[in-house]
Design a protein around this motif. Structure first.
Motif, PDB file in Angstrom:
ATOM      1  N   ARG A  64       3.845  -3.251  -8.975  1.00  0.00           N
ATOM      2  CA  ARG A  64       4.927  -2.696  -9.747  1.00  0.00           C
ATOM      3  C   ARG A  64       4.973  -1.290  -8.947  1.00  0.00           C
ATOM      4  NH1 ARG A  64       3.195   0.522 -13.616  1.00  0.00           N
ATOM      5  NH2 ARG A  64       0.623  -0.194 -13.391  1.00  0.00           N
ATOM      6  N   LEU A  65       3.577  -1.465  -8.030  1.00  0.00           N
ATOM      7  CA  LEU A  65       4.886  -0.238  -7.037  1.00  0.00           C
ATOM      8  C   LEU A  65       5.623  -0.331  -6.150  1.00  0.00           C
ATOM      9  CD1 LEU A  65       3.680   2.506  -6.105  1.00  0.00           C
ATOM     10  CD2 LEU A  65       2.044   1.844  -4.448  1.00  0.00           C
ATOM     11  N   ALA A  66       5.479  -1.548  -5.367  1.00  0.00           N
ATOM     12  CA  ALA A  66       7.098  -1.881  -4.520  1.00  0.00           C
ATOM     13  C   ALA A  66       8.107  -2.281  -5.634  1.00  0.00           C
ATOM     14  CB  ALA A  66       6.450  -2.962  -4.568  1.00  0.00           C
ATOM     15  N   HIS A  67       8.593  -2.356  -6.910  1.00  0.00           N
ATOM     16  CA  HIS A  67       9.312  -3.274  -7.268  1.00  0.00           C
ATOM     17  C   HIS A  67       9.776  -1.624  -8.301  1.00  0.00           C
ATOM     18  CE1 HIS A  67       7.897  -7.133  -9.415  1.00  0.00           C
ATOM     19  NE2 HIS A  67       8.056  -6.843  -7.601  1.00  0.00           N
ATOM     20  N   GLY A  68       9.169  -0.221  -8.248  1.00  0.00           N
ATOM     21  CA  GLY A  68       9.254   1.078  -8.702  1.00  0.00           C
ATOM     22  C   GLY A  68       9.933   1.887  -6.754  1.00  0.00           C
ATOM     23  N   LEU A  81      11.536  -2.493  -3.899  1.00  0.00           N
ATOM     24  CA  LEU A  81      10.906  -3.250  -2.419  1.00  0.00           C
ATOM     25  C   LEU A  81      10.380  -4.885  -3.558  1.00  0.00           C
ATOM     26  CD1 LEU A  81       9.258  -0.512  -0.449  1.00  0.00           C
ATOM     27  CD2 LEU A  81      11.248  -1.444  -0.103  1.00  0.00           C
ATOM     28  N   GLU A  82      10.475  -5.562  -2.752  1.00  0.00           N
ATOM     29  CA  GLU A  82       9.453  -6.818  -3.158  1.00  0.00           C
ATOM     30  C   GLU A  82       8.192  -6.825  -2.379  1.00  0.00           C
ATOM     31  OE1 GLU A  82      10.353  -8.925  -5.704  1.00  0.00           O
ATOM     32  OE2 GLU A  82      12.153  -8.931  -5.433  1.00  0.00           O
ATOM     33  N   PHE A 128      -2.799  -5.127   7.111  1.00  0.00           N
ATOM     34  CA  PHE A 128      -2.630  -6.060   7.936  1.00  0.00           C
ATOM     35  C   PHE A 128      -3.402  -7.662   6.567  1.00  0.00           C
ATOM     36  CE2 PHE A 128      -2.148  -3.276  10.955  1.00  0.00           C
ATOM     37  CZ  PHE A 128      -1.149  -3.655  11.485  1.00  0.00           C
ATOM     38  N   GLY A 129      -3.120  -8.554   6.611  1.00  0.00           N
ATOM     39  CA  GLY A 129      -3.438  -9.787   6.338  1.00  0.00           C
ATOM     40  C   GLY A 129      -2.833 -10.999   5.926  1.00  0.00           C
ATOM     41  N   ARG A 130      -3.581 -12.050   5.617  1.00  0.00           N
ATOM     42  CA  ARG A 130      -2.473 -13.243   5.929  1.00  0.00           C
ATOM     43  C   ARG A 130      -2.505 -13.734   3.882  1.00  0.00           C
ATOM     44  NH1 ARG A 130      -7.043 -17.868   7.200  1.00  0.00           N
ATOM     45  NH2 ARG A 130      -7.080 -17.001   8.886  1.00  0.00           N
ATOM     46  N   ALA A 131      -0.726 -14.030   4.470  1.00  0.00           N
ATOM     47  CA  ALA A 131      -0.235 -14.260   3.313  1.00  0.00           C
ATOM     48  C   ALA A 131       1.009 -15.730   3.756  1.00  0.00           C
ATOM     49  CB  ALA A 131       0.547 -12.856   2.486  1.00  0.00           C
ATOM     50  N   SER A 132       1.525 -16.188   2.706  1.00  0.00           N
ATOM     51  CA  SER A 132       2.276 -16.982   2.917  1.00  0.00           C
ATOM     52  C   SER A 132       3.429 -16.831   3.177  1.00  0.00           C
ATOM     53  CB  SER A 132       2.497 -18.414   1.407  1.00  0.00           C
ATOM     54  OG  SER A 132       3.640 -18.724   1.277  1.00  0.00           O
ATOM     55  N   GLN A 133       3.768 -17.300   4.125  1.00  0.00           N
ATOM     56  CA  GLN A 133       5.134 -17.076   4.714  1.00  0.00           C
ATOM     57  C   GLN A 133       6.180 -17.245   3.508  1.00  0.00           C
ATOM     58  OE1 GLN A 133       5.723 -15.693   7.677  1.00  0.00           O
ATOM     59  NE2 GLN A 133       3.891 -15.680   7.986  1.00  0.00           N
ATOM     60  N   ASP A 134       6.477 -17.715   2.634  1.00  0.00           N
ATOM     61  CA  ASP A 134       7.046 -18.039   1.226  1.00  0.00           C
ATOM     62  C   ASP A 134       7.144 -16.658   0.389  1.00  0.00           C
ATOM     63  OD1 ASP A 134       8.269 -18.460  -0.664  1.00  0.00           O
ATOM     64  OD2 ASP A 134       7.727 -20.967  -1.109  1.00  0.00           O
ATOM     65  N   PRO A 135       8.065 -16.090   0.646  1.00  0.00           N
ATOM     66  CA  PRO A 135       8.474 -14.500  -0.782  1.00  0.00           C
ATOM     67  C   PRO A 135       8.072 -14.912  -1.704  1.00  0.00           C
ATOM     68  CG  PRO A 135      10.296 -14.761   1.397  1.00  0.00           C
ATOM     69  CD  PRO A 135       9.484 -16.350   1.455  1.00  0.00           C
ATOM     70  N   VAL A 136       8.966 -16.285  -2.057  1.00  0.00           N
ATOM     71  CA  VAL A 136       8.256 -15.953  -3.707  1.00  0.00           C
ATOM     72  C   VAL A 136       7.730 -16.636  -4.027  1.00  0.00           C
ATOM     73  CG1 VAL A 136       9.209 -18.088  -5.348  1.00  0.00           C
ATOM     74  CG2 VAL A 136      10.859 -17.777  -3.834  1.00  0.00           C
ATOM     75  N   ARG A 137       6.353 -17.369  -2.632  1.00  0.00           N
ATOM     76  CA  ARG A 137       5.371 -17.611  -3.417  1.00  0.00           C
ATOM     77  C   ARG A 137       4.184 -16.453  -3.056  1.00  0.00           C
ATOM     78  NH1 ARG A 137       1.820 -22.396   0.110  1.00  0.00           N
ATOM     79  NH2 ARG A 137       3.580 -23.521  -1.830  1.00  0.00           N
ATOM     80  N   VAL A 138       4.085 -15.602  -2.705  1.00  0.00           N
ATOM     81  CA  VAL A 138       3.523 -14.388  -2.494  1.00  0.00           C
ATOM     82  C   VAL A 138       4.188 -13.584  -3.402  1.00  0.00           C
ATOM     83  CG1 VAL A 138       3.406 -11.753  -1.124  1.00  0.00           C
ATOM     84  CG2 VAL A 138       4.192 -13.534   0.366  1.00  0.00           C
ATOM     85  N   ARG A 139       5.127 -13.297  -4.070  1.00  0.00           N
ATOM     86  CA  ARG A 139       5.566 -12.294  -5.974  1.00  0.00           C
ATOM     87  C   ARG A 139       4.362 -13.027  -6.487  1.00  0.00           C
ATOM     88  NH1 ARG A 139      12.165 -13.086  -3.914  1.00  0.00           N
ATOM     89  NH2 ARG A 139      11.833 -12.214  -1.982  1.00  0.00           N
ATOM     90  N   GLU A 163       6.118  -8.477  -0.819  1.00  0.00           N
ATOM     91  CA  GLU A 163       5.991  -8.576   0.922  1.00  0.00           C
ATOM     92  C   GLU A 163       6.346  -7.667   1.364  1.00  0.00           C
ATOM     93  OE1 GLU A 163      10.095 -10.919  -0.209  1.00  0.00           O
ATOM     94  OE2 GLU A 163       7.991 -10.315  -0.779  1.00  0.00           O
ATOM     95  N   ALA A 164       7.106  -7.042   0.611  1.00  0.00           N
ATOM     96  CA  ALA A 164       8.088  -6.276   1.960  1.00  0.00           C
ATOM     97  C   ALA A 164       6.460  -4.227   1.632  1.00  0.00           C
ATOM     98  CB  ALA A 164       9.399  -5.567   1.564  1.00  0.00           C
ATOM     99  N   LEU A 165       6.042  -4.191   0.615  1.00  0.00           N
ATOM    100  CA  LEU A 165       4.947  -2.739   0.262  1.00  0.00           C
ATOM    101  C   LEU A 165       3.745  -3.068   1.550  1.00  0.00           C
ATOM    102  CD1 LEU A 165       4.606  -0.273  -0.385  1.00  0.00           C
ATOM    103  CD2 LEU A 165       4.161  -1.259  -2.301  1.00  0.00           C
ATOM    104  N   LEU A 166       3.734  -5.145   1.439  1.00  0.00           N
ATOM    105  CA  LEU A 166       1.936  -5.437   1.710  1.00  0.00           C
ATOM    106  C   LEU A 166       1.878  -4.695   2.936  1.00  0.00           C
ATOM    107  CD1 LEU A 166       1.665  -8.208  -0.051  1.00  0.00           C
ATOM    108  CD2 LEU A 166       0.554  -6.609  -0.556  1.00  0.00           C
TER     109      LEU A 166
END
Length: 372
Positions: A35-39, A42-43, A53-64, A45-48
């Motif tokens: 919600r902080l990102a959307h405020g 941003l999506e 630093f961390g490990r997340a999927s390279q697929d933005p849809v999955r991250v969201r 993945e951009a706020l993360l």
């Protein structure tokens, strides 16, 4: 200080994001960060990238989709970064976001870098949507995901039920046609307030007994009617906690009375079972099937708890206080009273879910009757 530590301090956020977003008490960290990102427009993945630093999927849809499926955990530095970004303090966030508590922070002793992780499943609790009416009242236009000890939540203010399966959608199901389910939730809360952990254990036992009944007798008329009133399929597993709560609450009162009495002789046990037979007849639950769960509970609770020593305002040793109707409005209801559970309660605990972990009975919701 090593170069990594210096880099973390140099490149960390220095000021809050332009749009403030207020966390909800009990909200998941992932939900709040989303919600902080959307405020900010941003999506996620951009706020993360700003939190650490961390490990997340390279697929933005999955991250969201992460905030609705798992929880985000941060280390101490990551929490500091998040606090700066939202214009708060680490301590203030820990008071609101359960997964940022000191015991749940990532233990990364080899680095001072801000880190975050999204494990496959939340480490503790379940992601359950906040009541849609509560969400709208806060001026929030998207789902707020809460960390819940159970797979469901009951909003007594707006009479709505939400669960981790999004039964009835993320806004939840209305309980206006099921006032007995809402009342059962109040009774559960009152039992926990009155007797603390013992009250929670006895309610967990009662719930497992009711689950046993429902698993073998899902077409019991009152449970089918409640499921229909809620707009659910009667045999759907997600419907079970909603339709069983009234019987579970009534059963918890019976278990509490039995523990209070301290009597375990054959006559006392027979009388208790006969009383429950009459109650189950009123409910339309076949006693010949339901008695198996009751007998198992009696076996595990065949030895009374040792009497408590005299305490100020508490029961004298060897005496059994009378069971009083628990209610949230009862004076002193917030102070746990003396009640001990049978020592046999712990012997067969099944740590598979919150209510299962507190219960001494092995049956779990969703398990086929043939395996019970």
């Amino acid at each position: 200080m090593d170069e990594q530590g210096v880099g973390a301090r140099v490149f960390g956020p220095r000021q809050p994001l332009p749009v403030r977003v207020t966390p909800v008490q009990g909200e998941s960290t992932g939900s709040f960060v989303n919600r902080l990102a959307h405020g900010q427009g941003l999506e996620l993945e951009a706020l993360l990238e700003r939190v650490g630093f961390g490990r997340a999927s390279q697929d933005p849809v999955r991250v969201r989709a992460y905030p609705s499926t798992t929880e985000m955990y941060v280390n101490e530095r990551g929490l500091e970064y998040l606090a700066v970004l939202c214009g708060s303090t680490a301590r203030a966030l820990q008071e609101v976001l359960p997964s940022t508590a000191a015991a749940r922070l990532l233990k990364e002793t080899e680095t001072t870098t801000a880190l975050w992780k999204w494990p496959w499943l939340p480490r503790e609790g379940h992601l359950v949507p906040l009541c849609g009416t509560c969400t709208a009242a806060r001026g929030v236009r998207e789902t707020v995901w809460m960390i819940s000890t159970d797979r469901w939540r009951v909003c007594l203010e707006h009479l709505r039920w939400t669960d981790s399966d999004a039964t009835g959608g993320e806004r939840g199901l209305s309980l206006k046609l099921l006032p007995e389910t809402a009342e059962a939730h109040r009774e559960r809360e009152a039992l926990g307030q009155r007797y603390g952990a013992v009250g929670e254990q006895l309610f967990a036992d009662a719930f497992q007994i009711a689950v046993h009944w429902w698993t073998h007798l899902p077409d019991t008329a009152r449970w089918v009617r409640r499921a229909w009133d809620a707009g659910l399929e009667p045999l759907a597993v997600p419907a079970a906690p909603l339709v069983l709560m009234p019987e579970a609450a009534a059963m918890a009162a019976q278990l509490t009375a039995f523990e209070h009495s301290g009597r375990r002789d054959g006559q006392a046990r027979t009388r208790w079972m006969e009383e429950l037979r009459g109650q189950m007849d009123l409910w339309g639950v076949d006693f010949s099937v339901g008695r198996l769960a009751l007998m198992d509970w009696l076996l595990r609770h065949s030895t009374p708890a040792a009497p408590a020593s005299d305490t100020v305002g508490g029961p004298a040793a060897g005496t059994a206080p009378q069971v009083r109707q628990a209610s949230a409005g009862t004076p002193g209801a917030g102070v746990p009273q003396e009640l001990r559970v049978s020592p046999g309660h712990e012997r067969a605990a099944q740590p598979t879910g919150v209510l299962g972990a507190a219960s001494c009975l092995p049956w779990q919701l969703g398990q086929p009757a043939c395996e019970m």
